[in-house]
Design a protein around this motif. Structure first.
Motif, PDB file in Angstrom:
ATOM      1  N   PRO A 299       1.460   3.974 -55.626  1.00 27.33           N
ATOM      2  CA  PRO A 299       0.162   4.172 -54.960  1.00 27.33           C
ATOM      3  C   PRO A 299      -0.182   3.093 -53.923  1.00 27.33           C
ATOM      4  O   PRO A 299      -1.232   3.169 -53.283  1.00 27.33           O
ATOM      5  CB  PRO A 299      -0.828   4.116 -56.122  1.00 27.33           C
ATOM      6  CG  PRO A 299      -0.197   3.177 -57.090  1.00 27.33           C
ATOM      7  CD  PRO A 299       1.288   3.386 -56.979  1.00 27.33           C
ATOM      8  N   VAL A 300       0.702   2.089 -53.766  1.00 27.95           N
ATOM      9  CA  VAL A 300       0.370   0.938 -52.926  1.00 27.95           C
ATOM     10  C   VAL A 300       0.817   1.182 -51.490  1.00 27.95           C
ATOM     11  O   VAL A 300       1.966   1.547 -51.238  1.00 27.95           O
ATOM     12  CB  VAL A 300       1.032  -0.342 -53.482  1.00 27.95           C
ATOM     13  CG1 VAL A 300       0.763  -1.524 -52.553  1.00 27.95           C
ATOM     14  CG2 VAL A 300       0.522  -0.642 -54.885  1.00 27.95           C
ATOM     15  N   ARG A 301      -0.086   0.973 -50.538  1.00 27.72           N
ATOM     16  CA  ARG A 301       0.251   1.052 -49.109  1.00 27.72           C
ATOM     17  C   ARG A 301       0.471  -0.363 -48.601  1.00 27.72           C
ATOM     18  O   ARG A 301      -0.408  -1.231 -48.702  1.00 27.72           O
ATOM     19  CB  ARG A 301      -0.865   1.739 -48.330  1.00 27.72           C
ATOM     20  CG  ARG A 301      -1.086   3.192 -48.721  1.00 27.72           C
ATOM     21  CD  ARG A 301      -2.114   3.857 -47.827  1.00 27.72           C
ATOM     22  NE  ARG A 301      -1.662   3.901 -46.441  1.00 27.72           N
ATOM     23  CZ  ARG A 301      -2.375   4.430 -45.441  1.00 27.72           C
ATOM     24  NH1 ARG A 301      -3.583   4.926 -45.691  1.00 27.72           N
ATOM     25  NH2 ARG A 301      -1.899   4.452 -44.224  1.00 27.72           N
ATOM     26  N   SER A 349      -6.853  -5.004 -51.201  1.00 23.79           N
ATOM     27  CA  SER A 349      -7.249  -3.607 -51.363  1.00 23.79           C
ATOM     28  C   SER A 349      -7.332  -3.330 -52.854  1.00 23.79           C
ATOM     29  O   SER A 349      -6.712  -4.035 -53.661  1.00 23.79           O
ATOM     30  CB  SER A 349      -6.235  -2.667 -50.704  1.00 23.79           C
ATOM     31  OG  SER A 349      -5.033  -2.620 -51.451  1.00 23.79           O
ATOM     32  N   GLU A 351      -5.897  -1.018 -54.493  1.00 22.66           N
ATOM     33  CA  GLU A 351      -4.567  -0.671 -54.970  1.00 22.66           C
ATOM     34  C   GLU A 351      -3.713  -1.921 -55.202  1.00 22.66           C
ATOM     35  O   GLU A 351      -2.986  -2.017 -56.206  1.00 22.66           O
ATOM     36  CB  GLU A 351      -3.871   0.268 -53.988  1.00 22.66           C
ATOM     37  CG  GLU A 351      -4.483   1.637 -53.860  1.00 22.66           C
ATOM     38  CD  GLU A 351      -5.721   1.646 -52.977  1.00 22.66           C
ATOM     39  OE1 GLU A 351      -6.432   2.658 -52.983  1.00 22.66           O
ATOM     40  OE2 GLU A 351      -5.972   0.635 -52.277  1.00 22.66           O
TER      41      GLU A 351
END
Length: 405
Positions: A299-301, A349, A351
């Motif tokens: 899920p990490v950008r 963030s 995430e």
């Protein structure tokens, strides 16, 4: 004169490893102190603009190239080179007896080395190294980006640091290239050209015995390497490695591949920071670790700006080659440590914070587990440098005496 004993006895005590800036200062000072014997030239620059120096010592008949920090998480060679340059500059009798022209590259990857310097001064513990660890992806490693032909095509795009080494190899056409490496844990071993004999191989491993470092009795970390003697292996060519791996997982050739055109012999010293003094307990199913990292990152950008991002991707690619009793736990510590540094580099963030909160207690547990499952004793850094220096001098004396290496 016993040149090997003389060099190993000359090692100054050390409790850590020199940084890039300390190596720069050292080379400048030793050249100024011994202007007729030592010279320093600019060989090139790193990707980020750090100078890559070529330190020449002596003017003997044989050309010997010694490369430090080709993998930036392996700093024993930095200390070895500093010790060797110091001794050779000061000891005219030894220098003349060896009859070589020495070409040192004190730090082949200064950018990557700087990212490891947080652990060089200690404490030299497994967890502290992991917290400050960096290893570049294969495509950014000096040792694995030499151009090589494989199945009718060229593999390997040289990075600036590799081009600097190519320049030196082309200019010197060395009889010997010594590339200085180290592992995290276990025993010591050597890669050689495969041209030597039993006496040569026994002399190399005797250095390990004398230093109290056990011989690594396991499989070599280079697939396809041929065993020549206990803890001595023939360094495989890129083609042999690629065939053994089922394809070119590596992104280019090594110094062994590039220097083959000049008939150079190679000597690669692989020494452990920690040795096993007891019975190690096998790792568990490291496939679970791969799944953990994959799900953690899903899920990490990421921004693509941190050097740790590509390093993590490449480390996970290599994870499936982990095996034996120690490697899986070593690799997962490396991955977790670099991931925490990656998260610290990224803009905040939800995430990123969630991933960090998940990883941190797992990493702490792994640090505790590796101490229990793979107990080890730190080898004093100067003793490790003595083994590497002694191995190089062993090879040089054999070349001088007309013996194969």
């Amino acid at each position: 004169m016993d040149e090997v004993a003389r060099i190993t006895a000359s090692m100054e005590q050390a409790t850590g490893f020199p940084t890039v800036d300390r190596m720069h200062r050292f080379t400048a000072e030793i050249a100024e102190k011994h202007p007729g014997t030592v010279s320093v030239a600019m060989l090139g620059h790193s990707k980020l603009g750090d100078p890559i120096h070529h330190v020449r010592v002596g003017d003997g008949a044989r050309q010997v190239v010694v490369i430090g920090s080709p993998h930036p998480n392996e700093p024993i060679g930095l200390l070895t080179i500093r010790q060797l340059i110091r001794v050779l500059a000061q000891d005219t009798e030894l220098r003349d007896a060896l009859d070589a022209t020495w070409h040192f590259v004190p730090c082949a990857d200064p950018d990557g080395t700087r990212l490891n310097e947080g652990w060089f001064d200690g404490p030299l513990t497994r967890d502290h190294v992991a917290r400050n660890f960096y290893r570049p992806p294969s495509a950014e490693q000096v040792e694995w980006t030499f151009p090589v032909q494989w199945r009718g095509r060229t593999v390997g795009t040289p990075i600036p640091e590799t081009r600097a080494l190519m320049k030196l190899i082309d200019a010197t056409r060395p009889q010997l290239i010594a590339s200085l490496h180290n592992a995290d844990f276990g025993g010591g071993f050597f890669y050689v050209s495969g041209r030597g004999d039993a006496t040569y191989y026994a002399a190399l491993t005797a250095l390990l015995d004398e230093a109290g470092i056990p011989l690594d009795r396991g499989e070599p970390d280079a697939p396809g390497a041929r065993a020549l003697a206990p803890a001595v292996f023939e360094m495989p060519s890129f083609g042999t490695l690629a065939e053994a791996m089922g394809g070119p997982l590596l992104t280019g050739g090594s110094t062994r591949d590039y220097s083959a055109r000049y008939g150079s012999s190679v000597l690669i010293s692989e020494l452990p920071l920690w040795v096993d003094r007891g019975e190690s307990h096998p790792d568990g199913d490291y496939g679970q670790d791969l799944e953990f990292f994959t799900e953690l990152l899903r899920p990490v950008r990421l921004s693509g700006r941190s050097p740790f991002e590509h390093a993590i991707t490449d480390s996970l690619r290599w994870f499936r080659f982990a095996g034996g009793q120690v490697w899986p736990s070593v690799i997962r510590l490396r991955c977790a440590g670099m991931l925490l540094r990656l998260f610290a580099d990224e803009p905040a963030s939800p995430e990123i914070e969630a991933a960090r909160a998940t990883l941190t207690p797992v990493f702490e547990r792994w640090c505790a587990e590796v101490a229990e499952r793979a107990p080890g004793t730190l080898v004093p850094p100067h003793r490790l440098a003595g083994v590497q220096a002694g191995a190089i001098v062993t090879a040089v004396t054999r070349l001088r005496d007309g013996l194969p290496v």
